[in-house]
Design a protein around this motif. Structure first.
Motif, PDB file in Angstrom:
ATOM      1  N   ASP A  84       0.637  -1.158  -0.211  1.00 27.83           N
ATOM      2  CA  ASP A  84       0.196  -0.073  -0.062  1.00 27.83           C
ATOM      3  C   ASP A  84       0.730   1.259  -0.002  1.00 27.83           C
ATOM      4  N   LYS A  85       1.304   1.974  -1.416  1.00 26.25           N
ATOM      5  CA  LYS A  85       2.377   3.156  -1.314  1.00 26.25           C
ATOM      6  C   LYS A  85       1.237   4.296  -0.704  1.00 26.25           C
ATOM      7  N   THR A  86       1.342   4.735   0.417  1.00 26.50           N
ATOM      8  CA  THR A  86       1.050   5.437   1.441  1.00 26.50           C
ATOM      9  C   THR A  86       2.369   6.279   1.867  1.00 26.50           C
ATOM     10  N   VAL A  87       1.902   7.613   1.969  1.00 24.75           N
ATOM     11  CA  VAL A  87       2.655   8.211   2.446  1.00 24.75           C
ATOM     12  C   VAL A  87       2.275   9.272   3.645  1.00 24.75           C
ATOM     13  N   ALA A  88       3.055  10.047   4.459  1.00 27.15           N
ATOM     14  CA  ALA A  88       2.449  10.880   5.934  1.00 27.15           C
ATOM     15  C   ALA A  88       3.161  12.695   5.139  1.00 27.15           C
ATOM     16  N   LEU A  89       2.999  13.639   4.770  1.00 21.88           N
ATOM     17  CA  LEU A  89       3.368  14.802   5.213  1.00 21.88           C
ATOM     18  C   LEU A  89       2.780  15.224   6.274  1.00 21.88           C
ATOM     19  N   THR A  90       4.239  15.759   6.693  1.00 24.94           N
ATOM     20  CA  THR A  90       4.061  16.274   8.340  1.00 24.94           C
ATOM     21  C   THR A  90       4.605  17.592   7.657  1.00 24.94           C
ATOM     22  N   PHE A  91       4.373  18.673   8.292  1.00 25.69           N
ATOM     23  CA  PHE A  91       4.687  19.958   8.409  1.00 25.69           C
ATOM     24  C   PHE A  91       4.740  20.364   9.880  1.00 25.69           C
ATOM     25  N   ASP A  92       5.777  20.889  10.481  1.00 23.57           N
ATOM     26  CA  ASP A  92       6.336  21.673  12.050  1.00 23.57           C
ATOM     27  C   ASP A  92       6.154  23.270  11.580  1.00 23.57           C
ATOM     28  N   ALA A  93       5.014  23.377  12.639  1.00 20.22           N
ATOM     29  CA  ALA A  93       4.387  24.918  12.721  1.00 20.22           C
ATOM     30  C   ALA A  93       5.451  25.168  14.133  1.00 20.22           C
ATOM     31  N   ASP A  94       6.424  25.560  13.738  1.00 19.41           N
ATOM     32  CA  ASP A  94       7.068  26.438  15.025  1.00 19.41           C
ATOM     33  C   ASP A  94       7.356  27.309  15.161  1.00 19.41           C
ATOM     34  N   ARG A 122      -5.805  19.274  -2.032  1.00 19.49           N
ATOM     35  CA  ARG A 122      -6.236  17.917  -1.732  1.00 19.49           C
ATOM     36  C   ARG A 122      -5.834  17.411  -0.749  1.00 19.49           C
ATOM     37  N   VAL A 123      -4.411  17.748  -0.707  1.00 22.80           N
ATOM     38  CA  VAL A 123      -3.635  16.738   0.184  1.00 22.80           C
ATOM     39  C   VAL A 123      -3.944  16.620   1.756  1.00 22.80           C
ATOM     40  N   PRO A 124      -4.023  15.278   1.962  1.00 23.73           N
ATOM     41  CA  PRO A 124      -4.364  15.384   3.966  1.00 23.73           C
ATOM     42  C   PRO A 124      -3.379  15.824   4.036  1.00 23.73           C
ATOM     43  N   ALA A 125      -2.705  16.218   5.689  1.00 27.19           N
ATOM     44  CA  ALA A 125      -1.272  16.509   6.577  1.00 27.19           C
ATOM     45  C   ALA A 125      -1.809  16.713   7.386  1.00 27.19           C
ATOM     46  N   THR A 126      -0.749  16.700   8.354  1.00 25.18           N
ATOM     47  CA  THR A 126      -0.503  16.423   9.847  1.00 25.18           C
ATOM     48  C   THR A 126       0.778  17.996   9.942  1.00 25.18           C
ATOM     49  N   VAL A 127      -0.474  18.383  10.946  1.00 23.58           N
ATOM     50  CA  VAL A 127       0.578  20.115  10.854  1.00 23.58           C
ATOM     51  C   VAL A 127       1.041  19.936  12.605  1.00 23.58           C
ATOM     52  N   PHE A 128       2.192  19.785  12.984  1.00 23.55           N
ATOM     53  CA  PHE A 128       2.489  19.763  14.528  1.00 23.55           C
ATOM     54  C   PHE A 128       3.146  21.112  14.437  1.00 23.55           C
ATOM     55  N   MET A 129       2.076  21.385  15.913  1.00 24.79           N
ATOM     56  CA  MET A 129       1.630  23.058  15.971  1.00 24.79           C
ATOM     57  C   MET A 129       2.648  23.237  17.777  1.00 24.79           C
ATOM     58  N   VAL A 244      13.016  14.809  -1.031  1.00 27.27           N
ATOM     59  CA  VAL A 244      12.107  13.913  -1.007  1.00 27.27           C
ATOM     60  C   VAL A 244      11.593  12.817  -1.327  1.00 27.27           C
ATOM     61  N   LEU A 245      11.434  12.611  -2.690  1.00 27.83           N
ATOM     62  CA  LEU A 245      11.077  12.249  -3.677  1.00 27.83           C
ATOM     63  C   LEU A 245      12.268  11.045  -4.219  1.00 27.83           C
ATOM     64  N   ASP A 246      13.536  11.515  -3.289  1.00 25.31           N
ATOM     65  CA  ASP A 246      14.399  10.153  -3.466  1.00 25.31           C
ATOM     66  C   ASP A 246      14.034   9.149  -2.636  1.00 25.31           C
ATOM     67  N   GLY A 247      13.164  10.151  -1.236  1.00 19.99           N
ATOM     68  CA  GLY A 247      13.777   8.897   0.342  1.00 19.99           C
ATOM     69  C   GLY A 247      12.438   8.684   0.172  1.00 19.99           C
ATOM     70  N   VAL A 248      11.032   8.995  -0.518  1.00 22.25           N
ATOM     71  CA  VAL A 248      10.241   8.555  -0.146  1.00 22.25           C
ATOM     72  C   VAL A 248      10.382   6.897  -0.290  1.00 22.25           C
ATOM     73  N   LYS A 249       9.191   6.320   0.436  1.00 28.61           N
ATOM     74  CA  LYS A 249       9.064   4.205   0.868  1.00 28.61           C
ATOM     75  C   LYS A 249       7.736   4.246   0.738  1.00 28.61           C
ATOM     76  N   GLU A 276       3.974  14.292  -8.822  1.00 24.32           N
ATOM     77  CA  GLU A 276       4.674  13.248  -8.734  1.00 24.32           C
ATOM     78  C   GLU A 276       4.324  12.246  -8.073  1.00 24.32           C
ATOM     79  N   LEU A 277       4.157  11.859  -6.906  1.00 19.77           N
ATOM     80  CA  LEU A 277       4.472  10.885  -6.251  1.00 19.77           C
ATOM     81  C   LEU A 277       2.612  10.589  -6.765  1.00 19.77           C
ATOM     82  N   ARG A 278       2.225  10.860  -6.785  1.00 23.35           N
ATOM     83  CA  ARG A 278       0.564  10.778  -7.335  1.00 23.35           C
ATOM     84  C   ARG A 278       0.877   9.311  -9.025  1.00 23.35           C
ATOM     85  N   ARG A 279       1.537  11.035  -9.691  1.00 24.55           N
ATOM     86  CA  ARG A 279       1.930   9.781 -10.531  1.00 24.55           C
ATOM     87  C   ARG A 279       2.788   8.328 -10.288  1.00 24.55           C
TER      88      ARG A 279
END
Length: 298
Positions: A84-94, A122-129, A244-249, A276-279
């Motif tokens: 299952d090719k899932t990936v989570a983008l997370t963003f630190d709100a520092d 339309r990208v779900p994401a987790t924000v670490f705030m 990012v593209l080189d590292g995602v699994k 690109e990841l969607r492709r």
């Protein structure tokens, strides 16, 4: 303050190993989701049948990982490498606790353009705030927190480090670590953020066994990452995207930032990363979905 990232050894083992990327507070336990009361049907005339009330479904508790050895806070870095090719983008709100004067002078610790781009894509994401970020930008925190596309998680109140020698960040004393986590949840509630997730990211990604033990009473799962975007202080969006593209699994957690002054290229990088990841067949998910797929919630 955002700091460069580095790889850290995980103290607690969860599903797989990988890793890396600031103090005061009032003690309050993070709120759990409100449970609606069962609906009661309106009275009906005697000659009609009375429908059976249907109780409203209580919201499910967000998935977390079981505590580690001796009850230590568990650490999550990525989901199993399944098909299952899932990936989570997370963003630190520092935003560090002592940076209010810099914000008052015009420095931007927010990034509304990035949030708008994630919504448009339309990208779900987790924000670490951080709690301090929520205090500085309560309208934005509330908007993100009420949007089902996103989930808000805890990045401490102060953004002070939970270990010594963490990229020059000020340090939270061990006696104040739990309060710093709890104070962030209090700041979220005051900003109008509903049901922040029981996930915690250590400032700078720095932690040790002492820190894991200190925050274990909060019931959080510590969330690290296995893909470093390199967006902190970057000036080349294409280089960030390529890293990012080189590292995602499959099952990866990518760490990025939601702070214009310290990560100005992130929005542009995201606009290149997502298509690109969607492709390549990847599906974007929140951290909660990855944790839920890793282990049965407890």
């Amino acid at each position: 303050m955002i700091v460069p990232v580095r790889r850290l050894a995980a103290v607690a083992t969860v599903c797989a190993l990988g890793a890396t990327l600031t103090a005061c507070g009032t003690s309050q336990t993070p709120q759990q989701p409100h449970r609606p009361q069962p609906h009661t049907a309106e009275p009906t005339p005697a000659h009609t049948s009375t429908p059976t009330p249907t109780p409203a479904a209580a919201p499910s508790r967000p998935p977390t990982l079981a505590p580690g050895p001796a009850g230590l806070t568990p650490v999550f870095e990525h989901a199993p490498r399944t098909a299952d090719k899932t990936v989570a983008l997370t963003f630190d709100a520092d935003m560090t606790a002592d940076q209010g004067s810099r914000a008052a002078s015009g420095e931007h610790f927010d990034n509304p353009g990035l949030i708008a781009a994630l919504r448009a894509l339309r990208v779900p994401a987790t924000v670490f705030m951080t709690g301090r970020w929520a205090e500085e930008y309560p309208d934005q925190a509330r908007s993100i927190g009420h949007d089902p596309q996103f989930e808000i998680a805890n990045h401490s109140y102060s953004h002070y480090a939970f270990t010594d020698d963490c990229y020059g960040l000020p340090t939270v004393p061990e006696s104040g670590m739990r309060a710093d986590v709890e104070r962030a949840y209090t700041a979220f509630r005051k900003a109008g953020v509903p049901n922040a997730m029981p996930y915690f990211r250590f400032p700078g990604g720095c932690y040790d066994k002492r820190a894991l033990r200190a925050v274990s009473g909060t019931g959080v799962t510590a969330v690290q990452w296995d893909v470093v975007s390199g967006d902190a202080f970057a000036t080349d969006a294409d280089a960030v995207a390529q890293q990012v593209l080189d590292g995602v699994k499959p099952g990866s957690v990518v760490v990025m930032h939601c702070t214009r002054s310290a990560a100005p290229t992130t929005e542009r990088a995201v606009r290149a990363i997502v298509p690109e990841l969607r492709r390549q067949g990847y599906r974007f998910v929140k951290v909660s979905e990855l944790i839920g797929a890793t282990r049965t919630p407890h």
